[in-house]
Design an enzyme around this catalytic site. Sequence first.
Site: not given
Length: 216
Positions: A179, A132-133, A175-176, A32
């Site tokens: 981001h 997960g994160c 995953h990183e 968000g």
Amino acid sequence: MGLLRKTINWYAKLAPGWGRSLPPYEHVVQIGDPILRKVSEPVPVDKIKTDEIQKVIQKLKYVLDKYGSVGMAAPQIGVNLRIFVMRLTATQIAKIPAETIKLKNMSVVPLTVFVNPKLKVVDYNKIIHSEGCESVRSFSADVARYNEVQVKGYNADGEEILHVFKGWPARIAQHEMDHLDGKLYTDIMDRKSLHCICWDEVNLSKGKIVIPFCPQ
């Protein structure tokens, strides 16, 4: 705006420095927050050893330790730069059942800093595991990731580095990297598999459970 938020804002005006902190944060921002959807900016190579960039790197390491995580990217601490750190320790692995370690192909990864990383897929075979994160706190979902990747970039000293990761370490790296490109695992997850990892505790406590967004 609720009464509590109004009260907090009122006190913040009376006490300069007490209110909202500035990045790089010592906490992980949550889904968000607009920063998580921005494509991060590259770091000028000649600026890597400056106090500004070194502060970001040190704060990433601090938050990684604070949360006991295996990876942390600059956007997660409010910084729009292409930097991430990753690590998987023997202590972390020792807490995981042997069959899970084998299934997920987990192995130790020393603390590694990547500045301006570039990822290349080595093995296009995709493996599905639950993921997960820290920026999607207390949730998990099935995500397909490439089995083996190569990541090259610069370390904290501005030196060129190249690492090849396979299995779970490859998942961490992907995953990183996501981001840094403004992506979250929720974009590519199996939507039906998304679940709150503490759903059972919610029922046992009759809903009277608090999910912390930062370690105590």
